[in-house]
Scaffold this motif. Structure first.
Motif, PDB file in Angstrom:
ATOM      1  N   LYS A 154       3.242  15.234  -6.790  1.00 15.26           N
ATOM      2  CA  LYS A 154       3.108  15.690  -5.403  1.00 15.26           C
ATOM      3  C   LYS A 154       4.434  15.522  -4.649  1.00 15.26           C
ATOM      4  CE  LYS A 154      -1.422  16.195  -5.914  1.00 15.26           C
ATOM      5  NZ  LYS A 154      -2.083  17.512  -5.909  1.00 15.26           N
ATOM      6  N   ASP A 155       4.624  16.367  -3.654  1.00 10.14           N
ATOM      7  CA  ASP A 155       5.824  16.315  -2.810  1.00 10.14           C
ATOM      8  C   ASP A 155       5.596  15.251  -1.732  1.00 10.14           C
ATOM      9  OD1 ASP A 155       8.207  16.856  -1.602  1.00 10.14           O
ATOM     10  OD2 ASP A 155       7.636  18.839  -0.835  1.00 10.14           O
ATOM     11  N   CYS A 156       6.484  14.238  -1.656  1.00  8.58           N
ATOM     12  CA  CYS A 156       6.238  13.140  -0.724  1.00  8.58           C
ATOM     13  C   CYS A 156       7.541  12.505  -0.254  1.00  8.58           C
ATOM     14  CB  CYS A 156       5.352  12.071  -1.363  1.00  8.58           C
ATOM     15  SG  CYS A 156       6.039  11.345  -2.875  1.00  8.58           S
TER      16      CYS A 156
ATOM     17  N   TYR B 290      -5.995   0.729  -3.925  1.00  9.04           N
ATOM     18  CA  TYR B 290      -6.826   1.771  -4.543  1.00  9.04           C
ATOM     19  C   TYR B 290      -5.931   2.855  -5.138  1.00  9.04           C
ATOM     20  CZ  TYR B 290     -10.980   4.949  -4.553  1.00  9.04           C
ATOM     21  OH  TYR B 290     -12.011   5.787  -4.882  1.00  9.04           O
ATOM     22  N   THR B 291      -4.833   3.172  -4.460  1.00 13.86           N
ATOM     23  CA  THR B 291      -3.919   4.196  -4.976  1.00 13.86           C
ATOM     24  C   THR B 291      -3.249   3.776  -6.274  1.00 13.86           C
ATOM     25  OG1 THR B 291      -2.324   3.304  -3.395  1.00 13.86           O
ATOM     26  CG2 THR B 291      -3.358   5.398  -2.827  1.00 13.86           C
TER      27      THR B 291
ATOM     28  N   SER C 210       0.825  -1.215   0.000  1.00 13.70           N
ATOM     29  CA  SER C 210       0.000   0.000   0.000  1.00 13.70           C
ATOM     30  C   SER C 210       0.857   1.262   0.000  1.00 13.70           C
ATOM     31  CB  SER C 210      -0.928   0.012   1.223  1.00 13.70           C
ATOM     32  OG  SER C 210      -1.896  -1.003   1.124  1.00 13.70           O
ATOM     33  N   GLY C 211       1.912   1.272   0.820  1.00 15.14           N
ATOM     34  CA  GLY C 211       2.795   2.438   0.872  1.00 15.14           C
ATOM     35  C   GLY C 211       3.494   2.692  -0.442  1.00 15.14           C
TER      36      GLY C 211
ATOM     37  N   ASP D  68       3.965   5.878  -5.472  1.00 15.01           N
ATOM     38  CA  ASP D  68       3.901   5.891  -6.945  1.00 15.01           C
ATOM     39  C   ASP D  68       2.811   6.833  -7.443  1.00 15.01           C
ATOM     40  OD1 ASP D  68       6.022   4.168  -7.431  1.00 15.01           O
ATOM     41  OD2 ASP D  68       4.780   2.357  -7.468  1.00 15.01           O
ATOM     42  N   LEU D  69       1.639   6.799  -6.806  1.00 13.90           N
ATOM     43  CA  LEU D  69       0.546   7.692  -7.199  1.00 13.90           C
ATOM     44  C   LEU D  69       0.942   9.149  -7.006  1.00 13.90           C
ATOM     45  CD1 LEU D  69      -2.425   8.306  -7.971  1.00 13.90           C
ATOM     46  CD2 LEU D  69      -2.993   8.067  -5.538  1.00 13.90           C
TER      47      LEU D  69
END
Length: 450
Positions: free
Chosen positions: A26-28, A145-146, A13-14, A19-20
């Motif tokens: 986006k900044d992540c 879902y992501t 999930s992480g 990746d999404l």
């Protein structure tokens, strides 16, 4: 301050969340509490992660001060000290599902419950695919879902299997149609009390309005009571009673009164899934189809062609007249009860595994007259044996490995019997996942001598 996402947990999930966020610019950054996480290997397996900072072990306050949203993987408990630190620094606490919902589009059909989620989600997905060009089946079923959120469009339908862990961290998540299939004790090591677990499940309706629909199991006393105060329109299903305006079993027929008229949908003899619990899953899926405007002929077609979900009472092989079933997804006593009850033959059962603080007495009470031999593996083996002793069921033995348990069951089984893997426990004491446990079972069974 622009949004900066702190993704917590380096599992499936992480990884999908990072990746999404990268695809959307986006900044992540990624954080995992395991100080031994191999950051070099993780980056090497994701060449597009050059710009992603990965932190393992301790988390400095300076990192928390630079972030605005924490995205927790489902396996991360919300009461960890590090999560409390995130709250104290003012971060929004989202789950991976919330992130996907916020960044995705389309209508959502969301399914939760202790048992039956995967089968109902898969079947509902097949029903939607017969009518909607853009359908995504995601969530606890194995596809984050992501992983697909940025592929969704305004006319998409997302069918999501949502666990209690995921429901702890929703904010704006708003399904048009939701379902709670049943509630029995599970994951109490995570939720601590049954009341907390129930509230997490009921949270699926948190943002629904009177224009939305919730599908509930009338036979579950907790859900029948919840339906009295639920805000969305309630549609009940039952395998035991005729529920006006709902879905029910009548003889061998699945009946819908969703539209106000009694309508025969299909006969249970036309289905490829067995057991009353699966008829309940089918009723819920029919309700989803009707709630989303899918024509009844499309629904019937999907029901007739649907095959059992992998690892859920999945027929594996027949050897010298003995049928083998893989129910590795039976990770709690209630699911395992349903599997035992679905068997129509004398059963040699394999049980035991990781300890989720479950009580096995009710499961064991279904053994007499049904289970002729029980082989036990894993951490909970002695606890299950103690439950057997209480009722005088003595046909059990302990095995060191799954393969040994299969061998002992096969040796005890006669023509016309079945061997069932339905552990009533999670897999994490001996296996990476219930999927791995199920695959090992199937591979070994297929190699058994005739």
């Amino acid at each position: 301050m622009s949004e900066k996402y702190l993704v917590v947990g380096a599992g499936k999930s992480g990884v999908a969340a990072i990746d999404l966020l990268l695809r959307l610019g986006k900044d992540c950054l990624l954080y995992d509490g395991n100080k031994d996480l191999d950051i070099t290997a993780l980056k090497a397996s994701h060449p597009n992660w050059d710009s992603v900072q990965i932190i393992a072990g301790d988390l400095d306050d300076s990192v928390l001060e630079a972030c605005t949203i924490a995205v927790l993987s489902p396996g991360v408990p919300t009461d960890l000290p590090v999560v409390d630190a995130m709250r104290s620094h003012g971060l929004k606490i989202w789950g991976e599902v919330e992130l996907a919902y916020q960044l995705g589009k389309g209508q959502v059909c969301a399914i939760t419950g202790t048992n039956g989620k995967t089968t109902t989600t898969a079947l509902t997905g097949e029903i939607m695919k017969t009518y909607f060009n853009s359908t995504f089946v995601v969530g606890n079923i194995g596809i984050p879902y992501t992983g697909v959120a940025d592929q969704t469009k305004e006319d998409s339908v997302v069918v999501a299997e949502i666990s209690s862990f995921m429901l702890e961290t929703i904010d704006a998540f708003h399904p048009h149609v939701s379902a709670i299939l049943n509630i029995t004790p599970d994951h109490l090591n995570r939720h601590h009390t049954m009341e907390n677990y129930i509230l997490a499940k009921e949270n699926i309706t948190k943002n629904q309005t009177e224009k939305d629909i919730v599908i509930l199991n009338y036979d579950d006393p907790v859900l029948r009571e919840f339906g009295k105060t639920a805000i969305p329109r309630v549609v009940y299903f039952s395998s035991k009673e005729k529920v006006p305006g709902g879905m029910y079993v009548e003889g061998e027929k699945l009946i819908s009164e969703f539209s106000g008229q009694r309508e025969e949908v299909v006969s249970i003899t036309e289905l490829n899934i067995v057991g009353s619990h699966n008829y309940e899953n089918a009723l819920a899926a029919i309700a989803f189809g009707q709630a989303m405007g899918v024509p009844m002929e499309n629904i019937r077609k999907a029901l007739r062609s649907f095959q059992a979900v992998e690892h859920r009472i999945e027929f594996t092989a027949e050897k010298r007249g003995v049928r083998f079933y893989n129910d590795s997804k039976g990770t709690n006593p209630d699911a395992a009860i349903k599997a035992v009850d679905a068997m129509q033959w004398p059963t040699c059962l394999i049980g035991g595994g990781y300890d989720k603080q479950s009580d096995f007495d009710e499961w064991v009470s279904h053994f007499p007259g049904k289970v002729k031999k029980l082989t036990l593996i894993g951490v909970t083996a002695k606890q299950i044996a103690a439950s057997c002793d209480k009722i005088g069921f003595k046909d059990y033995e302990f095995c060191e490995t799954l393969e040994e348990a299969i061998d002992h069951c096969y040796a005890a089984a006669e023509k016309g019997d079945c061997v069932l893997l339905s552990p009533a426990c999670a897999s994490w004491d001996m296996f990476k996942s219930y999927e791995e446990r199920g695959e090992i079972f199937k591979d070994y069974v297929r190699k058994l001598p005739e």
